[in-house]
Design an enzyme around this catalytic site. Sequence first.
Site, PDB file in Angstrom:
ATOM      1  N   ARG A 123      -2.510   9.942  11.134  1.00 46.93           N
ATOM      2  CA  ARG A 123      -3.541   8.894  11.267  1.00 46.93           C
ATOM      3  C   ARG A 123      -4.498   9.195  12.222  1.00 46.93           C
ATOM      4  NH1 ARG A 123      -0.888   3.298  12.369  1.00 46.93           N
ATOM      5  NH2 ARG A 123      -2.695   1.824  12.690  1.00 46.93           N
ATOM      6  N   ARG A 172      -3.194   9.553  16.815  1.00 48.59           N
ATOM      7  CA  ARG A 172      -2.225   8.664  16.946  1.00 48.59           C
ATOM      8  C   ARG A 172      -1.896   8.647  18.707  1.00 48.59           C
ATOM      9  NH1 ARG A 172       2.915   7.197  14.420  1.00 48.59           N
ATOM     10  NH2 ARG A 172       3.677   5.711  16.149  1.00 48.59           N
ATOM     11  N   GLU A 179       0.932  -1.251  -0.144  1.00 47.40           N
ATOM     12  CA  GLU A 179      -0.225   0.149  -0.073  1.00 47.40           C
ATOM     13  C   GLU A 179       0.815   1.095   0.022  1.00 47.40           C
ATOM     14  OE1 GLU A 179      -2.444   0.104   3.515  1.00 47.40           O
ATOM     15  OE2 GLU A 179      -3.604  -1.671   2.670  1.00 47.40           O
ATOM     16  N   LYS A 237       2.062   4.557   1.398  1.00 44.34           N
ATOM     17  CA  LYS A 237       2.406   5.347   2.764  1.00 44.34           C
ATOM     18  C   LYS A 237       2.306   6.771   2.330  1.00 44.34           C
ATOM     19  CE  LYS A 237       5.236   4.956   6.919  1.00 44.34           C
ATOM     20  NZ  LYS A 237       5.003   6.232   7.460  1.00 44.34           N
TER      21      LYS A 237
HETATM   22  P1  ATP Z   1       6.916   7.524  10.439  1.00 47.88           P
HETATM   23  O1  ATP Z   1       7.836   8.149  11.509  1.00 47.88           O
HETATM   24  O2  ATP Z   1       7.426   6.804   9.535  1.00 47.88           O
HETATM   25  O3  ATP Z   1       5.938   8.039  10.304  1.00 47.88           O
HETATM   26  P2  ATP Z   1       5.560   6.082  12.550  1.00 47.88           P
HETATM   27  O4  ATP Z   1       6.555   5.837  13.958  1.00 47.88           O
HETATM   28  O5  ATP Z   1       4.834   7.413  12.622  1.00 47.88           O
HETATM   29  O6  ATP Z   1       6.487   6.182  11.188  1.00 47.88           O
HETATM   30  P3  ATP Z   1       5.170   3.617  11.471  1.00 47.88           P
HETATM   31  O7  ATP Z   1       4.801   2.313  12.184  1.00 47.88           O
HETATM   32  O8  ATP Z   1       6.659   3.775  11.206  1.00 47.88           O
HETATM   33  O9  ATP Z   1       4.670   4.966  12.547  1.00 47.88           O
HETATM   34  O10 ATP Z   1       4.304   4.016  10.070  1.00 47.88           O
HETATM   35  C1  ATP Z   1       3.032   3.729  10.176  1.00 47.88           C
HETATM   36  C2  ATP Z   1       2.338   5.080   9.985  1.00 47.88           C
HETATM   37  O11 ATP Z   1       2.347   5.365   8.811  1.00 47.88           O
HETATM   38  C3  ATP Z   1       0.918   4.858  10.694  1.00 47.88           C
HETATM   39  O12 ATP Z   1       1.022   5.282  11.900  1.00 47.88           O
HETATM   40  C4  ATP Z   1       0.124   5.900   9.623  1.00 47.88           C
HETATM   41  O13 ATP Z   1       0.013   7.071  10.177  1.00 47.88           O
HETATM   42  C5  ATP Z   1       0.943   5.904   8.328  1.00 47.88           C
HETATM   43  N1  ATP Z   1       0.525   5.442   7.305  1.00 47.88           N
HETATM   44  C6  ATP Z   1       0.524   6.035   5.980  1.00 47.88           C
HETATM   45  N2  ATP Z   1      -0.115   5.234   5.047  1.00 47.88           N
HETATM   46  C7  ATP Z   1      -0.307   3.946   5.702  1.00 47.88           C
HETATM   47  C8  ATP Z   1      -1.098   2.783   5.185  1.00 47.88           C
HETATM   48  N3  ATP Z   1      -1.325   2.517   3.938  1.00 47.88           N
HETATM   49  N4  ATP Z   1      -1.189   1.848   6.173  1.00 47.88           N
HETATM   50  C9  ATP Z   1      -0.821   1.933   7.485  1.00 47.88           C
HETATM   51  N5  ATP Z   1      -0.056   3.275   7.960  1.00 47.88           N
HETATM   52  C10 ATP Z   1      -0.135   4.181   6.844  1.00 47.88           C
END
Ligand code: ATP
Length: 569
Positions: free
Chosen positions: A257, A273, A250, A252
């Site tokens: 979120r 979040r 998918e 990103k």
């Molecule tokens: P980053 O710092 O890279 O944003 P993160 O620590 O916030 O990462 P990760 O687990 O690394 O969180 O990445 C997941 C985040 O990516 C999710 O919390 C969501 O906000 C975002 N996201 C974007 N697109 C998607 C998707 N298709 N599926 C799931 N999460 C997604």
Amino acid sequence: MDFEKLAEVYEKLEKTSSGNTMREILSEFFRKVPKDDLALVSYLTLGQIASEYESVILGMAEKSVLKAITTAGAIDSSKVKKIMQETGDAGLTAEKVLQKKPRTLVPLSKLTIDELFEKLHKIAKTSGSGSQDLKTNILASLLQKSSSKGAKYITRIALGTLRMGVGDMTVLDALAIAYTEDKSNKKILEKAYNICPDVGVIAETLAKKGLKGIENIDVHIGRPIKMMLGQRVKALEEIGEKIPGEVTVEAKYDGERIQAHKDKKGKINLFSRRLDNITDQFPDLVKYLDEAINEKEFVVEGEVIAVDNDEKPLPFQTLMQRRRKYDIEEYVKKIPIQFKIFDILHLNGKSYLNIPYYKRAETLEKIVKKNKEIKLTERIITDDLGKTNDFFKKMLKSGYEGVIVKSRAEDSFYQAGTRGWNWIKWKKEYVKEMVDTFDLVIVGAFYGKGRRSGTYGALLCAAYNEDKDFFETFCKLGTGLSDEVLAELPKKLEKFKVEKKPARLIIKKEMEADVWFEPKIVVEVFGAEITKSPFHSLGLALRFPRFVRFREDKKAEQATTVKEIEDLQ
Ligand code: ATP
């Protein structure tokens, strides 16, 4: 239960600088707390009067609190001001003033936890004209009814500055020890807490229904579920090893979120979040969701992004302008959004947490009527890494951050609050030579010199050790801080200043900071390399760390974990 007992515990907690002693003090206390008071005590131990997601904010202004102390002590306000100047802390001021409480004011009955809780809620709820006086009067009556020691802590709770160093995981640990005599049961509590992030509910269920009751905790509409997170890998090939066979790839998106809950009454709540209720910030999203999903009850998750008129994604910073209390309607028009849905956790009375991902995705296909504002995530299904890579490049061209590869296995459940291997992220930064960015917690600071005198020269940053519930230092951050950020820092951090090293922070003597902070503020830090380090308690250091941005959307316990960093080695 008499509040004085809790005040004694606060005093013990305040004196210790060891996380383990903290757990012992708390578990010993929890054993003695009547079952009906346990939820209240759990919130109060965290300096809260409700679970975090309920956003019950006390945060009284210092001026009103000092006024309440003046009334309670029946002394001259100039004397209170003087003591405040001497101590620099409203809690200590209350303690000092009320030590000399006039005899006529000694209350007939003792202050119970119940009464304290109810009155603090009243303070939080009171609004409108005359509310400041009412709040002050309620607080004054509480201060009068408690001992001077109790008054110290009530004052800090009212100000929102009860910095005990206790985190929610510390409370879960102590509950497991107190009620099951086995610390390892914390895992069961933690699992339930991921689905029900409310220490009060967990504490009361455990006390009244035991571990069986805890295991039965499920999704409850209107109560946010901790969000599932993705792992990262160093090379694309590793994805194939970690999730063999057919996967969903998918886009990103770099947005925010959101978990959306619709209840039977038709009310939609949006959670961030951090599990804050952010419904008021996105009236447009509430409307779009209501139109696009014609079901009685649901919990769906997705990423909200800002888009231009051609539906092209706009940077994260643009979306952040939607984070506001005022002029919301104006910004709804100014910065249009799109919501990319990727998960469903509940539908019409049925929990979807333990349903494999591909089935959850199929359900979304069925129930979501896509339109300009509500979309499902762009995706492909493949078992070919080459195709994954092509899709990744295509997503970068579309202006997205990268991809998330998701398992389609029969056990690809929604792992609430967990960074599991069912989701793996692959971002554009990974393909260049650099390491990545890390979300680290500011735990200390060093005074600046020269151009930076008057502000901080460097920040001591730590990662979160999930297994042990403590923070370990990983870098000293001094680069990338713009003049604006530097000017803003002292004020931003002031609220979290503590006198000694926080109990849950582990340091090496080389990292004795000039100032310590309760672990609260998360910063995103870019690093070029990870090296072994004898100076940082993590045993590793981030080389050439550079400030990227504040991550207001993350709590300290949502920072990059020690394990994630070790896995990158
Ligand atoms: P980053 O710092 O890279 O944003 P993160 O620590 O916030 O990462 P990760 O687990 O690394 O969180 O990445 C997941 C985040 O990516 C999710 O919390 C969501 O906000 C975002 N996201 C974007 N697109 C998607 C998707 N298709 N599926 C799931 N999460 C997604």
